[in-house]
Design a protein around this motif. Structure first.
Motif, PDB file in Angstrom:
ATOM      1  N   ASN A   1       0.819  -1.212   0.000  1.00  0.00           N
ATOM      2  CA  ASN A   1       0.000   0.000   0.000  1.00  0.00           C
ATOM      3  C   ASN A   1       0.856   1.267   0.000  1.00  0.00           C
ATOM      4  O   ASN A   1       0.335   2.368   0.124  1.00  0.00           O
ATOM      5  CB  ASN A   1      -0.973   0.009   1.179  1.00  0.00           C
ATOM      6  N   ARG A   2       2.187   1.085  -0.113  1.00  0.00           N
ATOM      7  CA  ARG A   2       3.093   2.213  -0.349  1.00  0.00           C
ATOM      8  C   ARG A   2       4.123   1.779  -1.376  1.00  0.00           C
ATOM      9  O   ARG A   2       4.770   0.735  -1.231  1.00  0.00           O
ATOM     10  CB  ARG A   2       3.781   2.670   0.936  1.00  0.00           C
ATOM     11  N   LEU A   3       4.266   2.597  -2.426  1.00  0.00           N
ATOM     12  CA  LEU A   3       5.197   2.286  -3.504  1.00  0.00           C
ATOM     13  C   LEU A   3       6.419   3.182  -3.390  1.00  0.00           C
ATOM     14  O   LEU A   3       6.297   4.413  -3.401  1.00  0.00           O
ATOM     15  CB  LEU A   3       4.520   2.491  -4.870  1.00  0.00           C
ATOM     16  N   THR A   4       7.580   2.564  -3.282  1.00  0.00           N
ATOM     17  CA  THR A   4       8.839   3.309  -3.252  1.00  0.00           C
ATOM     18  C   THR A   4       9.632   2.938  -4.503  1.00  0.00           C
ATOM     19  O   THR A   4       9.560   3.613  -5.518  1.00  0.00           O
ATOM     20  CB  THR A   4       9.614   3.004  -1.960  1.00  0.00           C
ATOM     21  N   ASP A   5      10.375   1.845  -4.420  1.00  0.00           N
ATOM     22  CA  ASP A   5      11.088   1.395  -5.613  1.00  0.00           C
ATOM     23  C   ASP A   5      10.139   0.759  -6.626  1.00  0.00           C
ATOM     24  O   ASP A   5      10.270   0.948  -7.832  1.00  0.00           O
ATOM     25  CB  ASP A   5      12.178   0.393  -5.229  1.00  0.00           C
ATOM     26  N   SER A   6       9.184  -0.007  -6.121  1.00  0.00           N
ATOM     27  CA  SER A   6       8.213  -0.662  -7.009  1.00  0.00           C
ATOM     28  C   SER A   6       7.277   0.364  -7.633  1.00  0.00           C
ATOM     29  O   SER A   6       6.965   1.396  -7.025  1.00  0.00           O
ATOM     30  CB  SER A   6       7.403  -1.696  -6.222  1.00  0.00           C
ATOM     31  N   ARG A   7       6.823   0.070  -8.836  1.00  0.00           N
ATOM     32  CA  ARG A   7       5.881   0.952  -9.524  1.00  0.00           C
ATOM     33  C   ARG A   7       4.526   0.284  -9.740  1.00  0.00           C
ATOM     34  O   ARG A   7       3.690   0.801 -10.488  1.00  0.00           O
ATOM     35  CB  ARG A   7       6.432   1.365 -10.898  1.00  0.00           C
ATOM     36  N   THR A   8       4.310  -0.850  -9.080  1.00  0.00           N
ATOM     37  CA  THR A   8       3.022  -1.535  -9.209  1.00  0.00           C
ATOM     38  C   THR A   8       2.519  -1.980  -7.848  1.00  0.00           C
ATOM     39  O   THR A   8       3.304  -2.276  -6.940  1.00  0.00           O
ATOM     40  CB  THR A   8       3.118  -2.776 -10.127  1.00  0.00           C
ATOM     41  N   ALA A   9       1.195  -2.025  -7.720  1.00  0.00           N
ATOM     42  CA  ALA A   9       0.544  -2.543  -6.511  1.00  0.00           C
ATOM     43  C   ALA A   9      -0.512  -3.551  -6.935  1.00  0.00           C
ATOM     44  O   ALA A   9      -1.298  -3.293  -7.865  1.00  0.00           O
ATOM     45  CB  ALA A   9      -0.098  -1.416  -5.705  1.00  0.00           C
TER      46      ALA A   9
ATOM     47  N   VAL B   1      -4.107  -4.808 -11.179  1.00  0.00           N
ATOM     48  CA  VAL B   1      -2.807  -4.212 -10.874  1.00  0.00           C
ATOM     49  C   VAL B   1      -2.875  -2.716 -11.138  1.00  0.00           C
ATOM     50  O   VAL B   1      -3.327  -2.287 -12.207  1.00  0.00           O
ATOM     51  CB  VAL B   1      -1.687  -4.836 -11.731  1.00  0.00           C
ATOM     52  N   MET B   2      -2.469  -1.912 -10.137  1.00  0.00           N
ATOM     53  CA  MET B   2      -2.342  -0.471 -10.344  1.00  0.00           C
ATOM     54  C   MET B   2      -0.890  -0.168 -10.691  1.00  0.00           C
ATOM     55  O   MET B   2       0.026  -0.595  -9.994  1.00  0.00           O
ATOM     56  CB  MET B   2      -2.732   0.304  -9.089  1.00  0.00           C
ATOM     57  N   ARG B   3      -0.687   0.584 -11.765  1.00  0.00           N
ATOM     58  CA  ARG B   3       0.657   0.973 -12.192  1.00  0.00           C
ATOM     59  C   ARG B   3       0.809   2.491 -12.086  1.00  0.00           C
ATOM     60  O   ARG B   3      -0.142   3.237 -12.335  1.00  0.00           O
ATOM     61  CB  ARG B   3       0.919   0.519 -13.625  1.00  0.00           C
ATOM     62  N   THR B   4       2.005   2.932 -11.726  1.00  0.00           N
ATOM     63  CA  THR B   4       2.259   4.365 -11.620  1.00  0.00           C
ATOM     64  C   THR B   4       3.472   4.759 -12.456  1.00  0.00           C
ATOM     65  O   THR B   4       4.416   3.974 -12.609  1.00  0.00           O
ATOM     66  CB  THR B   4       2.489   4.791 -10.160  1.00  0.00           C
ATOM     67  N   ARG B   5       3.412   5.993 -12.985  1.00  0.00           N
ATOM     68  CA  ARG B   5       4.551   6.580 -13.686  1.00  0.00           C
ATOM     69  C   ARG B   5       5.048   7.816 -12.931  1.00  0.00           C
ATOM     70  O   ARG B   5       5.792   8.630 -13.486  1.00  0.00           O
ATOM     71  CB  ARG B   5       4.137   6.981 -15.105  1.00  0.00           C
TER      72      ARG B   5
ATOM     73  N   VAL C   1       0.005   4.960  -1.176  1.00  0.00           N
ATOM     74  CA  VAL C   1       0.946   6.063  -1.073  1.00  0.00           C
ATOM     75  C   VAL C   1       2.079   5.820  -2.058  1.00  0.00           C
ATOM     76  O   VAL C   1       2.644   4.722  -2.113  1.00  0.00           O
ATOM     77  CB  VAL C   1       1.493   6.206   0.362  1.00  0.00           C
ATOM     78  N   ILE C   2       2.419   6.857  -2.829  1.00  0.00           N
ATOM     79  CA  ILE C   2       3.478   6.747  -3.823  1.00  0.00           C
ATOM     80  C   ILE C   2       4.628   7.634  -3.405  1.00  0.00           C
ATOM     81  O   ILE C   2       4.459   8.847  -3.161  1.00  0.00           O
ATOM     82  CB  ILE C   2       2.957   7.143  -5.211  1.00  0.00           C
ATOM     83  N   ASN C   3       5.838   7.010  -3.300  1.00  0.00           N
ATOM     84  CA  ASN C   3       7.089   7.648  -2.860  1.00  0.00           C
ATOM     85  C   ASN C   3       7.111   7.894  -1.355  1.00  0.00           C
ATOM     86  O   ASN C   3       6.190   7.597  -0.617  1.00  0.00           O
ATOM     87  CB  ASN C   3       7.375   8.940  -3.605  1.00  0.00           C
TER      88      ASN C   3
END
Length: 246
Positions: free
Chosen positions: A139-147, A213-217, A244-246
């Motif tokens: 539920n928090r993306l740091t290095d990964s870009r997918t959840a 899958v949720m992907r972020t850029r 949360v992203i980053n």
């Protein structure tokens, strides 16, 4: 040699006619006046494709006793298919209701003579969901870009609902290419986040689980921010989770 008189011939002909009339004009046994019919369905919810519910009609005479065995009861439904009639045994007639791929609420009634039942409702297919539970991992993306996003669909009794569509979306912002189709449940996808399903339905498995899958850029160098992921069933039941992203 036996000789038949005219009266004898006429008598035999009359008996033959009476016999034919008896065979062809037998009345169907139905419930007497002032009888009551109570309809029961088990289970009260079925899958949309070939789900079966046993429908029982309990027929009681005015004095409270069961109607005679063999009393004919006719059955009707507003959705799906049901056997046209059944005959009572100890006052109960049983038939099968079978869904025919359409979802909705089937109103099933029974009639015998002047007696008409109240309708019993059978929930069919995607009308069944009553609750959705959505989680994201991580539920928090740091290095990964997918959840990985999981939606668990339950009916009003807490049972998993299989083979129903779930629509996933990321709320707030503008659509990120490639543009997904509009999804029920509200909102648009975020500028840098989108669902792998692209707005198309994802069907639950036998355990009532649907996965997307949720992907972020979103740039890793930017400050963290939170996005909301929603999952919505075809009958409007929805839930959300935040990532949360980053």
């Amino acid at each position: 040699m036996t000789r038949l008189t005219l009266a004898g011939v006429r008598g035999k002909a009359l008996l033959a006619v009476v016999g034919v009339l008896h065979l062809t004009c037998q009345s169907i046994l139905t419930a007497p006046v002032d009888s009551t019919i109570t309809v029961i369905a088990n289970p009260l919810f079925v899958e949309a494709h070939g789900g079966v519910s046993v429908v029982s009609a309990v027929v009681t005479e005015a004095i409270g006793t069961p109607v005679a065995d063999g009393t004919v009861v006719q059955f009707f439904t507003t959705l799906g298919r049901i056997e046209e009639q059944g005959r009572t045994n100890d006052g109960v007639a049983r038939v099968n209701f079978v869904s025919d791929s359409r979802s909705g609420v089937a109103q099933v009634t029974a009639i015998s003579g002047p007696a008409v039942s109240e309708a019993v409702e059978i929930q069919v297919g995607s009308v069944r969901p009553a609750r959705v539970i959505v989680t994201a991992s991580p539920n928090r993306l740091t290095d990964s870009r997918t959840a990985q996003v999981l939606a668990i669909v339950l009916d009003e009794f807490g049972n998993p609902v299989p083979n129903v569509p779930v629509f996933f979306a990321v709320l707030s912002g503008v659509v990120a290419p490639p543009s997904p189709s509009p999804a029920p449940g509200g909102g648009t996808t975020a500028a840098t986040e989108f669902m792998e399903s692209q707005g198309q339905p994802v069907f639950t498995d036998n355990d009532g689980r649907a996965r997307d899958v949720m992907r972020t850029r979103y740039d890793r160098s930017l400050p963290s921010r939170t996005v909301t992921v929603t999952a919505t069933t075809a009958n409007g039941v929805t839930d959300t989770t935040q990532v949360v992203i980053n």
